[in-house]
Design a protein around this motif. Sequence first.
Motif, mmCIF file in Angstrom:
data_model
loop_
_atom_site.group_PDB
_atom_site.id
_atom_site.type_symbol
_atom_site.label_atom_id
_atom_site.label_comp_id
_atom_site.label_asym_id
_atom_site.label_seq_id
_atom_site.Cartn_x
_atom_site.Cartn_y
_atom_site.Cartn_z
ATOM 1 N N LEU A 27 0.816 -1.215 0.000
ATOM 2 C CA LEU A 27 0.000 0.000 0.000
ATOM 3 C C LEU A 27 0.854 1.270 0.000
ATOM 4 O O LEU A 27 0.337 2.380 0.066
ATOM 5 N N TYR A 34 0.549 1.858 9.128
ATOM 6 C CA TYR A 34 -0.485 0.855 8.878
ATOM 7 C C TYR A 34 -1.023 0.315 10.209
ATOM 8 O O TYR A 34 -2.231 0.191 10.398
ATOM 9 N N PRO A 96 -6.066 3.894 2.341
ATOM 10 C CA PRO A 96 -5.213 3.485 1.221
ATOM 11 C C PRO A 96 -6.001 2.663 0.203
ATOM 12 O O PRO A 96 -6.817 1.821 0.577
ATOM 13 N N ARG A 98 -7.013 -0.167 -2.148
ATOM 14 C CA ARG A 98 -6.869 -1.625 -2.066
ATOM 15 C C ARG A 98 -6.793 -2.160 -0.638
ATOM 16 O O ARG A 98 -6.637 -3.354 -0.442
ATOM 17 N N LEU A 99 -6.893 -1.320 0.386
ATOM 18 C CA LEU A 99 -6.746 -1.816 1.759
ATOM 19 C C LEU A 99 -7.755 -2.906 2.068
ATOM 20 O O LEU A 99 -7.394 -4.010 2.478
ATOM 21 N N THR A 102 -7.496 -6.100 -0.020
ATOM 22 C CA THR A 102 -6.302 -6.850 0.380
ATOM 23 C C THR A 102 -6.554 -7.635 1.659
ATOM 24 O O THR A 102 -6.221 -8.817 1.757
#
Length: 154
Positions: A27, A34, A96, A98-99, A102
């Motif tokens: 990310l 994170y 972020p 695609r967090l 994912t």
Amino acid sequence: MPSDLQATYRGYLAAVVAYHHTVAASLDIGYTDYQAMNVLQLHDGLATGELARLVGLSTSAATRMVDRLERLGYVSRSADPQDRRRTIVRLGKTQPARLYETLEVVRSLVGNAFEGLSPADLEVLERHFTKARDGYQTATNLLLDREAAEDNTD
């Protein structure tokens, strides 16, 4: 703890940490940033000092981290309604790219590990995770306190 169980547990923790480091890198954010967003998702806002303790940072390092995350729109700050001298940090509206997609992959894979467990089994796991979390947080706090004390003697 029996050595084979200890090895299994340590391997589990290593896999969790490696996965989350990989997610953060994918990310394009730092691992601590994170992790801070993960902690903020678990709480409805935290003072910077509380966030610092929960992610294992000094208050000054946490302030710099919050500055970074705020610039990206990932967190927001507001005055504490109970004490206007304190600032409360919350997740921002932006996350972020695609967090969630994912994380959904691992949630599905790990969720399979809980299939077929009885309510009693799940209670044992919840007790374990709670006690392990508290133990790790206490150990983190002890290390932070020791480092702060050493810094004050310099």
